[in-house]
Structure formats: structure tokens, C-alpha cells
Design a protein around this motif. Structure first.
Motif, PDB file in Angstrom:
ATOM      1  N   VAL A   1       3.886  42.213  11.431  1.00  0.00           N
ATOM      2  CA  VAL A   1       4.486  41.687  10.227  1.00  0.00           C
ATOM      3  C   VAL A   1       5.246  40.503  10.194  1.00  0.00           C
ATOM      4  CG1 VAL A   1       6.046  42.738   8.539  1.00  0.00           C
ATOM      5  CG2 VAL A   1       4.235  44.159   9.580  1.00  0.00           C
ATOM      6  N   ARG A   2       6.178  40.346  11.281  1.00  0.00           N
ATOM      7  CA  ARG A   2       6.974  39.248  11.410  1.00  0.00           C
ATOM      8  C   ARG A   2       6.191  37.744  11.457  1.00  0.00           C
ATOM      9  NH1 ARG A   2      12.137  39.776  12.627  1.00  0.00           N
ATOM     10  NH2 ARG A   2      13.533  37.765  12.228  1.00  0.00           N
ATOM     11  N   ILE A   3       5.215  37.787  12.023  1.00  0.00           N
ATOM     12  CA  ILE A   3       4.536  36.615  12.196  1.00  0.00           C
ATOM     13  C   ILE A   3       3.750  36.341  10.758  1.00  0.00           C
ATOM     14  CG2 ILE A   3       2.361  37.435  13.197  1.00  0.00           C
ATOM     15  CD1 ILE A   3       2.176  34.865  14.913  1.00  0.00           C
ATOM     16  N   GLY A   4       3.536  37.317  10.086  1.00  0.00           N
ATOM     17  CA  GLY A   4       3.050  36.959   8.761  1.00  0.00           C
ATOM     18  C   GLY A   4       4.006  36.407   7.923  1.00  0.00           C
ATOM     19  N   GLU A   5       5.090  37.081   7.766  1.00  0.00           N
ATOM     20  CA  GLU A   5       6.029  36.508   6.853  1.00  0.00           C
ATOM     21  C   GLU A   5       6.445  35.112   7.256  1.00  0.00           C
ATOM     22  OE1 GLU A   5       9.388  39.460   7.738  1.00  0.00           O
ATOM     23  OE2 GLU A   5       8.347  40.954   6.305  1.00  0.00           O
ATOM     24  N   SER A   6       6.659  34.933   8.560  1.00  0.00           N
ATOM     25  CA  SER A   6       6.972  33.528   8.934  1.00  0.00           C
ATOM     26  C   SER A   6       5.731  32.535   8.422  1.00  0.00           C
ATOM     27  CB  SER A   6       7.080  33.436  10.626  1.00  0.00           C
ATOM     28  OG  SER A   6       7.899  34.171  11.285  1.00  0.00           O
ATOM     29  N   MET A   7       4.585  32.764   8.618  1.00  0.00           N
ATOM     30  CA  MET A   7       3.569  32.209   7.787  1.00  0.00           C
ATOM     31  C   MET A   7       3.703  31.902   6.410  1.00  0.00           C
ATOM     32  SD  MET A   7       0.294  33.291   9.811  1.00  0.00           S
ATOM     33  CE  MET A   7      -0.009  33.241  11.763  1.00  0.00           C
TER      34      MET A   7
END
Length: 588
Positions: free
Chosen positions: A225-231
Motif C-alpha cells: 500500500v505504501r509504495i502505491g501511495e508513493s506512486m
């Protein structure tokens, strides 16, 4: 769907998978970091490009930017500078919102992963220890059973043998009983350990491992989820600057639409117009007549023009040749064909009236007499305006010094009035020099404009605050010229008139000895150390009274109490004037 139930036996694979997830996150962080470096490098290159093509101050390039097309190009350079700034914003936001944030999260993730797998290994070690205890108990029970069985067989063998004494038989029987009891004890111990192991194993596979694997699963899902939010943030950072970049591009389009070709054409006329009139028609000269030929009034070869108006620069002058035609040296000289005369007209070097120093690289005369009339007039007018600005600047400085001197006279404790006399005298001398210089250029300007240098006209060109008298100084290149035999001109310069200027008295008189009333308040924006005489030290944030606002010299007079007052730089304070106070200005 739970890793604890579905992947209960995949501890090692889960450990590898979670490590791979952290590697992917670190790879994305590296990608964003390199993107920010590219943005910074791109912005730097854009700024250097914009700076490279900016016009240099006090150069010929700066003069070119009076044309609308060049101004549009300058606007494009400025917009590109702002455009570069937005790429710097992208880099800064990505660094702050993605790179730094994810780097901190990776460290937390590594610590959490280490803790979870440490608990898993600890549970594995515990169940392995229980299994080893069970195996040890089982082997001991098996060994004791075998020993008991051998002891029983030995007893039965001894009991059946008639040659063995009764004591040996009894001893064998006791040994068999001991072995049998040890086997029973081992059996009980093995049963107890087995039961305990089964309980531990059940808790391991149904409680401990599912709980640990569930934590690992939640950790991995949070990472995803965190890497998706960063994208998403990555895209949003770019999206935020799109409106500003659009405004930069709109500014370039607006500057391009503001280009006016007609205006640029008019500027070319103003830049290169000479002021000369084109030559008239050449009349036919009849060489077949025995009588003396008559030369037309507007002929190019006529050395005394009467019909056409002459180009005058002021002063006395004789009849002039057109600057491109040579004068015949002798009336008896053989006549040249008209075609030869025309060729001579096209290739001959122009001997323009009042043009000195025509060679490239030659020293430019002070009166710009090497320029055509129109260009000379513009240069002289520009010089006069520059001198008037310098005089105004010196006058403002003199007024400021005079004001400071008056303050010192009223308040001797603030400074010595005599210390300002030298500076005041120096400024007054500078004003006198500038006034004389301006009058000299005014005289040349009046000469070019074809009017007598009347003093009233000169003073109208100067600022109304200056008074001076004196006639024009004339190094007029148009005065006292005689035609030379080859058709060119010689010059006789007239003596320059001496100009005497009466110094104007600008000293102000202050009769009011009462302390000045406060016209408002001010707040110190910065700390100022008043080390010079007449100034006052203030601290940042201090509130003081304003008793005299800035008169254009950059200083504001303030008061702390009845005994402390002085000047501070206007830029160091924020002034709040009382509209009802006497002398206060009203700002709209």
C-alpha cells in the motif's frame, strides 16, 4: 486467506519474499532519487541557458531590446527561468514527500521484519527442543524395555538350571525385577513427554506460527500500500506544477503575440534617420550652346545653392555643396560625360557637412558632430537627460545633508554640524560642474535643432529647481566653414564662450525650535546599530514614534523618548502614519 494457515510450512520462502519486497521498495526510492537529480540538472541547464542569452548590461545588446521581437525573446528567457524553477519544485517535493519518507519507512520495515522472524525462529527452536526430548525419552524407554526383557530371560534360564545355586537364582530374579521397574518408569516418562510434545506441536502449528505469519502478511501488505501511495504522490507532484508551467507557456505566447512589426519598423527609422533631404533631379546641360552653360539651382554640381533650402547647423555658413558631389576645380576643365559623373556619384566617398571622424574606430567628438543631424539630436538629448538626472540625484543628496546639518544645529548632542560642511561643499561643486556640462550640451542641442541658444530655452530643459546663467559654449562644427578647391570643407572653430554660473542658495531655515510632534508610529523590522552621528539604534520588533517621514533620501526620523531621537533607514522600519497628524501624507 491467511499466510498462517495456507503457508504454515513455508517459513524460509516467506523470509525470502519479504526481503525481496524491501529490495523493491529500495529500488523505487533509488529511482525517485535519480529523477530528482535529473530535474535539478535540467533546471540548472535551463537557468544557465536563460542567463547565457540575457542581454549584457551597458552593451549594444541591451539597446537591441527596444524592438518588440527582442522584448518577446527576453520575455521567453524570463519565462524559461520560471519554468526551470518549477522543475526545482518537483525535485524538492519528490525528495521531501517520497525519498525521505520512504527511506525512513524502509528502516522501520526492516526492524519489524527482523522482530517477526526472530519470534518465528524462537518458536521453531522451542518445538525442535521438545522433539529432541521426546526422541530421547523414546530411545531410553526402548532401551529399558530391551534390558528388562534380557534380564527376564536370564532369570528364567537360571531358574531352570539345576546346577545353579538358589542364591544365584534369587539374584537373577531381583535383577529382572529392577530392569522391569526401570522399563515401567521409562514408559511413564515417555508417555508424559509425548503428551506434552503433542500439546506444544498443536500450539506451534495452530497458534504461534499463524500469529507470526499473520503479522508478516500485514507488514507486507502495508509495504505494498505504501509504495502505491508513493506512486500516486509521484504523479501528483508533477500535476501540481502543470498550471504554473502552463502560465509560463502562456506568457511566452502572449509575448509572441505582442510583437509589432510596424513599431519595429518605426524604431529602425528613428535609429538610422539622418535628417538629410534626398537630392533633386539633375537638369539637362546643353553643351552645344556657345554661351556659358547655365547650371540649375538644384544641380548636384552647383557650389552655390539658391533654390533649395540649405541644411544648417547654426552659425554663419556659406553656400554648401551636396555632400556626395565633388566641386570642379576649374571652369576650364574638360567636361566629363554624364555617365562618368553618375558613376563618380555612386562610388565617391561622401563628404558630409559637419561630419568629422568618419573612420571606424576614430575618437567620437564630444558634441557627436560625426553623426547625422537627427541621430546627433537624439544623442545630445539623451546626454542632457542623463546630466539632469545626475543633478537631481546630487540635489537630493545635498538636501539630505542640509537636513542632517539642521538636526545637528538643533541637537548638538547628536553630532557636529561642521563635520558636514566639507561634504556639502563637495556636493555643491558637483552640481555646478554638472550644470555647466548640461548647458554646454544644451547649446549644441539648440544648434542642431536650428534655433539660437537662448538662455530661456535652455533653462526650460533643465529641472525647475536649478537656476543658472551663461551663454552656450560653442564648438560648432557648422560655423565659419569655407569651401576648399577640391570641393571639401575646412572648419574654423570659434572661441568658446566663458560661462559663469551663480551658485543657488539652497540652505533651508528652521525657526521652530519646539520639538517636532509625532505623526505616527513605526515597528522595527530589523535590528539597526546607529554608529554614525545623527542615527539611533533600534531593536527588532521595537515600537517607536515617527516625527519626520522619509523625504526621498532613504532615512526616517524617529523618537524613542524626549531625549532619544535620530534617523534610521526607512527600509528597516514599517511606518504607520496618523492620517489626522499634521504633515502626514495620505496613502491611497
Amino acid at each position: 486467506m491467511s499466510w498462517g494457515t495456507e503457508l504454515w510450512d513455508q517459513f524460509d520462502n516467506l523470509e525470502k519474499h519479504t526481503q525481496w519486497g524491501i529490495d523493491i521498495l529500495e529500488k523505487y526510492i533509488k529511482f525517485v532519487k535519480e529523477r530528482t537529480e535529473i530535474e535539478l540538472s535540467y533546471a540548472k541547464q535551463l537557468r544557465n541557458l536563460s542567463k547565457k542569452y540575457q542581454p549584457k548590461k551597458n552593451s549594444k545588446e541591451e539597446e537591441e531590446y527596444k524592438y518588440t521581437s527582442c522584448r518577446a525573446f527576453l520575455s521567453t528567457l524570463n519565462e524559461m527561468n520560471d519554468y526551470a524553477g518549477q522543475h526545482e519544485v518537483i525535485s524538492e517535493n519528490m525528495t521531501a514527500q517520497i525519498t525521505v519518507d520512504l527511506a525512513r519507512y524502509v528502516q522501520e520495515l526492516k526492524q519489524e521484519r527482523k522482530s517477526n522472524f526472530h519470534d518465528g525462529r524462537k518458536a521453531q527452536q522451542h518445538i525442535e527442543t521438545c522433539w529432541k526430548q521426546l526422541e530421547s525419552s523414546k530411545r531410553r524407554f526402548e532401551r529399558d524395555c530391551k534390558e528388562a526383557d534380557r534380564a527376564q530371560q536370564y532369570f528364567e534360564k537360571m531358574d531352570a538350571d539345576i546346577n545353579v545355586t538358589k542364591a544365584d537364582v534369587e539374584k537373577a530374579r531381583q535383577q529382572a525385577q529392577i530392569r522391569h521397574q526401570m522399563a515401567e518408569d521409562s514408559k511413564a516418562d515417555y508417555s508424559s513427554i509425548l503428551q506434552k510434545f503433542n500439546q506444544e506441536q498443536h500450539e506451534y502449528y495452530h497458534t504461534h506460527i499463524p500469529s507470526i505469519f499473520q503479522k508478516i502478511q500485514e507488514m507486507e501488505e502495508r509495504r505494498i500500500v505504501r509504495i502505491g501511495e508513493s506512486m500516486k504522490t509521484y504523479a501528483e507532484v508533477d500535476r501540481q506544477v502543470i498550471p504554473i508551467i502552463g502560465k509560463c507557456l502562456d506568457g511566452i505566447v502572449k509575448a509572441a503575440e505582442a510583437i509589432d512589426q510596424k513599431n519595429d519598423s518605426q524604431l529602425v527609422i528613428e535609429a538610422y534617420k539622418s535628417g538629410f533631404e534626398p537630392p533633386g533631379d539633375i537638369e539637362f546641360e546643353d553643351y552645344t550652346q556657345p554661351l556659358k552653360r547655365t547650371v540649375s539651382d538644384n544641380s548636384l554640381s552647383n557650389s552655390r545653392g539658391d533654390g533649395k533650402p540649405e541644411l544648417k547647423f547654426g552659425g554663419k555658413s556659406k553656400g554648401k555643396l551636396w555632400p556626395f558631389i565633388k566641386k570642379n576645380k576649374s571652369p576650364k576643365q574638360q567636361k566629363e560625360p554624364l555617365s562618368h559623373r553618375f558613376n563618380e556619384f555612386m562610388i565617391s566617398k561622401p563628404k558630409i557637412h559637419c561630419f568629422r571622424s568618419l573612420k571606424r574606430g576614430g575618437a567620437t567628438p564630444e558634441d557627436f558632430s560625426n553623426l547625422p543631424p537627427e541621430q546627433r539630436r537624439k544623442k545630445l538629448q539623451q546626454k542632457v537627460d542623463e546630466l539632469n538626472k545626475e543633478m537631481q540625484k546630487e540635489a537630493d543628496q545635498r538636501d539630505a545633508i542640509t537636513k542632517m546639518k539642521d538636526v545637528y544645529l538643533k541637537n548638538p548632542q547628536m553630532g557636529d554640524p561642521a563635520s558636514l560642511d566639507h561634504k556639502l561643499t563637495e556636493v555643491s561643486q558637483n552640481i555646478d560642474k554638472l550644470r555647466l556640462e548640461a548647458q554646454k550640451f544644451e547649446a549644441w542641442l539648440a544648434e542642431v535643432e536650428g534655433r539660437l541658444p537662448v538662455r530661456g530655452e535652455q533653462t526650460r530643459r533643465q529641472s525647475g529647481m536649478y537656476d543658472g546663467q551663461g551663454g552656450p559654449t560653442g564648438n560648432s562644427c557648422a560655423q565659419d566653414r569655407e569651401s576648399s578647391p577640391d570641393g571639401s570643407y575646412t572648419e574654423e572653430r570659434s572661441q568658446e564662450n566663458e560661462v559663469k554660473v551663480l551658485a543657488a542658495d539652497f540652505d533651508d531655515e528652521f525657526d521652530d525650535e519646539e520639538p517636532l510632534p509625532a505623526i505616527g508610529t513605526c515597528k522595527a523590522l530589523y535590528t539597526f546599530e546607529g554608529q554614525n552621528e545623527g542615527t539611533i539604534s533600534v531593536l527588532e520588533g521595537e515600537i517607536l514614534y515617527v516625527i519626520e517621514e522619509d523625504k526621498g533620501d532613504g532615512w526616517t526620523r524617529i523618537r524613542r523618548n524626549e531625549d532619544e531621537e535620530g534617523y534610521v533607514p526607512t527600509s528597516y522600519v514599517e511606518v504607520y502614519l496618523d492620517k489626522n497628524a499634521k504633515g502626514a501624507k495620505t496613502y491611497i
